[in-house]
Structure formats: structure tokens, C-alpha cells
Design a protein around this motif. Structure first.
Motif, short mmCIF file in Angstrom:
data_model
loop_
_atom_site.label_atom_id
_atom_site.label_comp_id
_atom_site.label_asym_id
_atom_site.label_seq_id
_atom_site.Cartn_x
_atom_site.Cartn_y
_atom_site.Cartn_z
N TYR A 30 78.60 15.02 10.26
CA TYR A 30 77.55 15.99 9.61
C TYR A 30 77.51 15.58 7.81
N SER A 31 76.59 14.89 7.58
CA SER A 31 76.48 14.50 6.05
C SER A 31 75.51 15.35 5.61
N VAL A 32 76.05 16.04 4.30
CA VAL A 32 75.20 17.10 3.59
C VAL A 32 74.91 16.47 2.09
N ASN A 33 73.75 16.52 1.76
CA ASN A 33 73.47 15.72 0.30
C ASN A 33 73.63 16.82 -0.58
N ASN A 72 74.98 6.10 10.66
CA ASN A 72 74.31 7.32 9.90
C ASN A 72 72.60 7.19 10.36
N THR A 73 72.00 8.30 10.31
CA THR A 73 70.61 8.18 10.91
C THR A 73 69.62 7.58 9.79
N ILE A 74 70.17 7.06 8.75
CA ILE A 74 69.23 6.58 7.79
C ILE A 74 68.79 5.27 8.37
N ASP A 115 60.98 9.43 8.41
CA ASP A 115 60.06 9.52 7.46
C ASP A 115 59.01 10.15 8.12
N ASN A 116 58.57 9.71 9.30
CA ASN A 116 57.52 10.17 10.17
C ASN A 116 57.70 11.48 10.71
N GLY A 117 58.87 12.14 10.55
CA GLY A 117 59.04 13.59 11.21
C GLY A 117 59.86 13.57 12.72
N VAL A 118 60.35 12.35 12.89
CA VAL A 118 61.17 12.37 14.28
C VAL A 118 62.44 12.84 14.05
N SER A 119 62.35 14.02 15.00
CA SER A 119 63.96 14.92 15.03
C SER A 119 64.97 13.71 15.25
N ILE A 127 74.49 12.60 11.20
CA ILE A 127 73.27 13.52 11.02
C ILE A 127 73.30 13.84 9.51
N ARG A 128 72.13 13.68 9.01
CA ARG A 128 71.70 14.17 7.54
C ARG A 128 71.11 15.15 7.46
N ASN A 129 71.60 16.07 6.73
CA ASN A 129 70.79 17.40 6.68
C ASN A 129 69.78 17.47 6.06
N GLU A 130 69.34 16.51 5.13
CA GLU A 130 68.13 16.74 4.43
C GLU A 130 66.89 16.28 5.36
N PHE A 131 67.18 15.82 6.55
CA PHE A 131 66.13 15.54 7.49
C PHE A 131 66.26 16.26 8.80
N LEU A 132 66.82 17.35 8.54
CA LEU A 132 66.99 18.39 9.64
C LEU A 132 65.69 19.50 9.22
N SER A 133 65.13 19.99 10.40
CA SER A 133 64.16 21.11 10.34
C SER A 133 64.65 22.32 9.60
#
Length: 247
Positions: free
Chosen positions: A66-69, A7-9, A16-20, A38-44
Motif C-alpha cells: 500500500y503506497s500512500v502519497n 506499482n499500479t502506475i 486516469d480513465n477511472g478504472v478501479s 496499490i496507490r491510495n490517490e487512485f482509490l475511491s
């Protein structure tokens, strides 16, 4: 054959620094995993970013989860955003969508079943997971959900059992494991510990749970995901430990 997911966490500082997350795919492959979650809360929110992630994953030979919060059920109906999440999953070239359950108190059994049948097209699976809140992930609601599903011909819904999140809800992890192990095909692996009197997520070897004995209870689990922020070497080492007891 087992599948190992990161998981990308794991790269929380980058996120947190905005890296895609498209920039994290190669790192996941280098650490020895089969798939990236992939975490959807960190997608643009852009289609181009999702397509880029899909391209990077294909180049690295990784599956995409695909993980959706968000919750599957909201109020008396399926989440209005569910079809959007499915479309996003497909742009990611994924066939694995994960959400929390939500509350079943206001939805009828028939509406739940028919709603799920209308979304599931046989090309992907939905995994429901326990987060850290009773409102979205209580043990009683989870059991009820799968009791309803088991009486139908719906095949592509399974459970993702997060071994640590139960602690935040005050639910005995062993009890939850006993009651849900038959429907669990995916394990989210992390540990928990008290830090300055507050529960926090930690690597598997640093927490209070006997994660090895828990993992061994889930004989139907074929997917194993590490989900915590950690140093790359720690993650690589713990992946080896997980593989030792699950292959």
C-alpha cells in the motif's frame, strides 16, 4: 528470496480513465509479479473497493503493498491520518505501508519514537520513501530519521529507495545509495530522461541511470518494484532483466 512488485502506475491510462485498481490485479499476476502496489490517490475511498482488491489479490496469489502519497511526519507530530492509513492497509489484507518522511524539524526525538511505537503492532512494516521533493525526502532528513530509529528497538521500519527520484532533487544518486544502502530493503525501479528539456519517468532501459550497477549496491534489498507507466511487454521484459541480477 526476492519479491517482485508492480506499482499500479504501470496502468496510468486505466487509472486516469477511472478504472478501479481491483480490475488491475489479474493483469499484474499475468505479467509475472509476486505483488501489486496499490496507490491510495487512485482509490475511491470506499471500504468495499479495498476489500475487493484484497479478494482479487488473494484469488491471484499476490501480496498487496500500500503506497500512500503523504508524509509520515507533519509539523511537530506524526501525521494525524496515519492510523487511518494503517486501517486501510489492513482492509487491503496488506502488511506493507509506504509513505514519505516529511520534515523532522519540529518533532522531538522522543515524540517520534513513542508515536511510532504506539502505531506499530508487530503485524506490519512501514517503508519510508523518497519522492521528488526536498521538503519531504531530503537526504539529510532521511539519514537523521534512520539514525534516530537505529538507537531504538523499533524493528519494522525500513527504507524504500527510489533510484530515479533523486534526480528531480538534484542529489547524486550514487551518494544517496552509499549513505542509505544499509537501511534499504525495498527498491523502486524506474529511470529518468530529458524529454523536450523536461525530466520524465521512463522504463529502466530507456533512461540515463545505470540501474544495474545501482541495484547491485543494495545487498540488503529483497523487494523490487517497477514503478512507471509502460507497455505490458516492456514491463514483462524488464521484470526478467531485474530478476536476472537479483535472484
Amino acid at each position: 528470496m526476492s519479491t517482485y512488485v508492480l506499482n499500479t502506475i504501470a496502468f496510468k491510462n486505466d487509472l486516469d480513465n477511472g478504472v478501479s485498481q481491483s480490475k488491475l490485479v489479474e493483469k499484474v499476476e499475468q505479467l509475472g509479479f509476486d505483488a501489486i502496489e496499490i496507490r491510495n490517490e487512485f482509490l475511491s475511498g470506499s471500504s468495499s473497493e479495498r476489500l475487493q482488491i484484497a479478494k482479487e489479490a488473494e484469488n491471484c496469489g499476490l501480496e498487496v503493498f500500500y503506497s500512500v502519497n503523504d508524509v509520515l511526519v507533519t509539523g511537530d507530530h506524526l501525521n494525524d491520518k496515519l492510523n487511518d492509513y494503517v486501517a486501510e492497509m489492513k482492509e487491503l489484507n496488506s502488511s506493507h505501508l509506504k509513505l514519505n518522511i516529511g520534515s523532522l524539524s519540529d518533532i522531538s526525538k522522543n515524540e517520534l519514537i513513542e508515536g511510532l511505537k504506539s502505531v506499530l503492532d508487530g503485524q506490519f512494516e512501514i517503508n519510508v520513501e523518497n519522492n521528488q521533493t526536498l521538503a519531504d525526502s531530503s537526504l539529510a532528513v532521511t539519514k537523521k530519521f534512520f539514525e534516530i530509529i537505529q538507537d531504538t528497538d523499533i524493528q519494522n521500519i525500513h527504507y524504500c529507495f527510489d533510484i530515479a527520484n533523486w534526480i528531480w532533487m538534484g542529489i547524486d544518486v550514487e551518494q544517496a545509495a552509499e549513505e542509505l544502502k544499509q537501511v534499504t530493503t525495498y527498491l523502486h525501479l524506474k529511470n529518468a530522461a530529458k524529454v523536450q528539456d523536461e525530466l520524465t519517468t521512463v522504463p529502466l532501459e530507456d533512461g540515463d541511470l545505470d540501474w544495474r550497477s545501482l541495484v547491485k549496491e543494495f545487498t540488503n534489498a529483497k523487494v523490487f518494484g517497477l514503478e512507471y507507466a509502460g507497455e505490458p511487454q516492456t514491463i514483462a521484459n524488464e521484470l526478467k532483466l531485474v530478476k536476472e541480477i537479483t535472484k
